[in-house]
Design an enzyme around this catalytic site. Structure first.
Site, PDB file in Angstrom:
ATOM      1  N   GLU A  40      41.152  13.972 -26.449  1.00 28.90           N
ATOM      2  CA  GLU A  40      40.938  13.792 -25.006  1.00 28.90           C
ATOM      3  C   GLU A  40      41.381  14.998 -24.183  1.00 28.90           C
ATOM      4  OE1 GLU A  40      41.391   9.636 -26.759  1.00 28.90           O
ATOM      5  OE2 GLU A  40      42.455  11.555 -26.945  1.00 28.90           O
ATOM      6  N   PHE A 102      49.376  -3.772 -25.169  1.00 27.84           N
ATOM      7  CA  PHE A 102      48.898  -2.780 -26.125  1.00 27.84           C
ATOM      8  C   PHE A 102      48.151  -1.657 -25.403  1.00 27.84           C
ATOM      9  CE2 PHE A 102      45.473  -1.320 -29.046  1.00 27.84           C
ATOM     10  CZ  PHE A 102      46.291  -0.691 -29.974  1.00 27.84           C
ATOM     11  N   GLN A 103      48.556  -0.424 -25.679  1.00 24.71           N
ATOM     12  CA  GLN A 103      47.979   0.786 -25.098  1.00 24.71           C
ATOM     13  C   GLN A 103      48.041   0.800 -23.567  1.00 24.71           C
ATOM     14  OE1 GLN A 103      44.100   1.509 -26.929  1.00 24.71           O
ATOM     15  NE2 GLN A 103      45.100   2.638 -28.576  1.00 24.71           N
ATOM     16  N   LYS A 152      40.560  -3.112 -17.023  1.00 28.22           N
ATOM     17  CA  LYS A 152      39.429  -3.558 -17.831  1.00 28.22           C
ATOM     18  C   LYS A 152      38.694  -4.731 -17.188  1.00 28.22           C
ATOM     19  CE  LYS A 152      38.068  -4.559 -22.593  1.00 28.22           C
ATOM     20  NZ  LYS A 152      38.525  -4.707 -24.000  1.00 28.22           N
ATOM     21  N   MET A 464      51.826  37.055 -28.082  1.00 28.48           N
ATOM     22  CA  MET A 464      52.556  37.372 -26.869  1.00 28.48           C
ATOM     23  C   MET A 464      54.027  37.001 -26.999  1.00 28.48           C
ATOM     24  SD  MET A 464      52.325  38.876 -24.007  1.00 28.48           S
ATOM     25  CE  MET A 464      50.655  38.912 -23.370  1.00 28.48           C
TER      26      MET A 464
END
Length: 565
Positions: A40, A102-103, A152, A464
């Site tokens: 993502e 959940f999540q 949702k 770097m």
């Protein structure tokens, strides 16, 4: 679609699945194309690259919990560089908010510091207004990312869809009115200046005023230094272009900043990479700051004159007030400094080994006529690109400037290429940063051989950081040697043609092969390990207090490449 969006970048999951289901008929009809990312974070970077390449709002989408939190680095990158993105995330049903379902994660709380604005949607009737506001906020004024977190149950609910409402946001002033008095004061200072200098930043590109900037530069004969994100604001082959200033900017450009009597800052925010030590930055100069965002004025450098407003309005309004001038003595002095800098250019060395600046310069030779977009990762190669690729067009360089996000190049290049499959796009990355997001090679194949060309500057180090360890930590190379896979075999695993290059004479044939190959192509440039980016402003030093490469005992042309200047 009503916002001009036809490509979105995302990864599905349970809490965003109703939205994906609603997208199905639009994808099937070709009205909206969804690009499936492998992580993502890369969805946000792809939306970022798409936005930079098009000037439109980029859109990314993720599920709740880890899907949404994975967006954070990409959103922060866009926020620091003023890139318009709308991120849409799924959230657990509203009745489960705050239950550690959940999540579930507090995505609004997590992203608030790295977004221009964000929303939590718990009512279907609010959704159309929020969507319209989100695009408006992302796009108008100083651009930035906006996140919409949608529960949702809202995604499965039904309601009347309207999108013809006017956006009304009390207190949001995206386009401040121009102060005519400040504009007149600025013009007076510029007309009186004997050693004027323009410091042009990303805001010039965002406002689309490169042509007007060139008119000012040539009318009043004012040299121009750019920030990293301002590359190409005027053609870098122009005699009044001094290239990039700051930590790894041209020595003569930084010297000009410290010697000018009027510094005209346009669309830049005086960040530490361009100013160095603030109490020694351009102390001899009257400073004019053209800036859209009031919060940036006086934050780091207090200007003598602040011209607040959109450069698309303020710069055209300034032009009639500017007198035609010539500054022969000032320009001659700068050109003498330029010649002095040229003497230490690494491309003047007689070198048998493959060095990164040579690779970048040959990339420019092979691609300059195609007007490509170059997308870099972050590190030494990023600075070499800014020094040795001669940018002739605004927006030609896409890179992570403010946040300095390793792993940016490949996904952002994919986003830029999705904006126009026919434009040449090169991703230039280091071996360290490339390994942070290399899984997105799969997207190149899934998107029907998306023709992104990839150049890996492979020196076996986090270059770097290693340079800093060499210069400031007595060469204690802890955590910087990088073991990499065989990038050619890795590309072949994704069915992407690739080649490894170890010798200078093989650089151009490899680049030409890449350009002649339809679809993606990867080149692993196995360069000399311990090459440093010079010049360099040490931490806490002034911008003209530079660490410079010692002049070589023998100066000869390096493989026939003309110098940068």
């Amino acid at each position: 679609m009503r916002e001009g969006v036809n490509v979105i970048f995302g990864h599905p999951g349970g809490a965003i699945l109703p939205t994906y289901d609603a997208l199905a008929p639009y994808e099937e009809s070709g009205k909206i194309h969804h690009v499936l990312v492998r992580h993502e974070q890369c969805a946000a970077h792809m939306a970022d690259g798409y936005a930079r390449a098009t000037g439109r709002v980029g859109v990314c989408i993720a599920t709740s919990g880890p899907g949404a939190t994975n967006l954070v680095t990409g959103l922060a990158t866009a926020q620091m560089d003023s890139i318009p993105i709308v991120a849409i995330t799924g959230q657990v049903p509203s009745n489960l908010l705050g239950t550690d379902a959940f999540q579930e994660s507090d995505v609004v709380g997590v992203t608030q510091p790295v977004c221009k604005h964000n929303y939590l949607v718990t009512d279907i009737h609010e959704l159309p207004t929020i969507l319209k506001e989100a695009f408006y906020i992302a796009r108008e004024g100083r651009p930035g990312p906006v996140l919409i977190d949608i529960c949702k149950d809202v995604q499965t609910a039904t309601g009347l869809f309207r999108y013809d409402m006017e956006v009304d946001l009390p207190g949001f002033e995206p386009w401040p009115s121009v102060d005519a008095e400040a504009l007149a004061q600025a013009a007076e200072l510029i007309n009186r200046a004997e050693r004027p200098l323009i410091l042009a930043g990303h805001g010039v590109q965002l406002a689309g005023v490169s042509r007007e900037l060139m008119e000012l530069v040539e009318k009043a004969e004012i040299p121009v230094v750019t920030t990293l994100l301002g590359a190409g604001n005027i053609p870098e082959s122009h005699p009044l272009s001094l290239g990039m200033g700051g930590m790894h900017g041209e020595a003569f450009a930084n010297r000009a900043v410290q010697a000018c009597d009027v510094l005209i800052a346009m669309g830049m925010r005086f960040d530490d990479r361009i100013t160095g030590r603030l109490d020694r930055f351009a102390k001899q100069a009257k400073i004019i700051h053209f800036e859209l965002d009031r919060a940036e004025v006086g934050k780091n450098v207090v200007p003598d004159v602040a011209v607040i407003g959109d450069l698309a309005e303020t710069l055209p309004a300034l032009l009639p007030k500017i007198e035609a001038r010539r500054h022969q003595v000032w320009i001659q002095e700068i050109n003498e400094w330029r010649a002095d800098s040229q003497a230490t250019d690494i491309l003047n060395y007689e070198v048998d080994e493959l060095i990164p600046p040579y690779v970048i310069r040959q990339l420019w030779h092979c691609t300059r006529d195609a007007r490509p977009i170059i997308v870099t990762d972050v590190g030494q190669h990023q600075m070499w690109e800014s020094q040795y690729y001669i940018h002739e067009h605004s927006g030609q360089l896409i890179t992570s400037g403010g946040l300095g996000t390793m792993g940016f190049a490949l996904p952002a290049a994919i986003g830029a290429q999705m904006a126009d499959r026919n434009r040449l796009v090169w991703a230039v990355a280091g071996d360290g940063g490339f390994q942070m997001t290399l899984q997105e090679l799969a997207v190149l194949k899934q998107e029907k051989n998306l023709p992104v060309k990839i150049a890996i500057i492979n020196n076996g180090f986090l270059g770097m950081v290693r340079q800093w360890q060499q210069l400031f930590y007595q060469k204690r190379y802890v955590g910087t040697p990088v073991v990499s896979p065989d990038f050619v075999k890795l590309a072949e695993a994704y069915d992407i043609p690739a080649v490894s290059v170890r010798k200078p004479q093989d650089v151009v044939p490899a680049l030409e092969r890449a350009l002649a190959t339809p679809g993606p192509f990867l080149i692993d440039f196995r360069v000399k390990e311990e090459v440093n980016v010079y010049p360099m402003v040490a931490p806490g030093a002034a911008v003209d207090d530079l660490i410079r490469r010692p002049k070589p005992a023998i100066v000869q042309g390096y493989s026939g490449v003309e110098p940068h200047w």
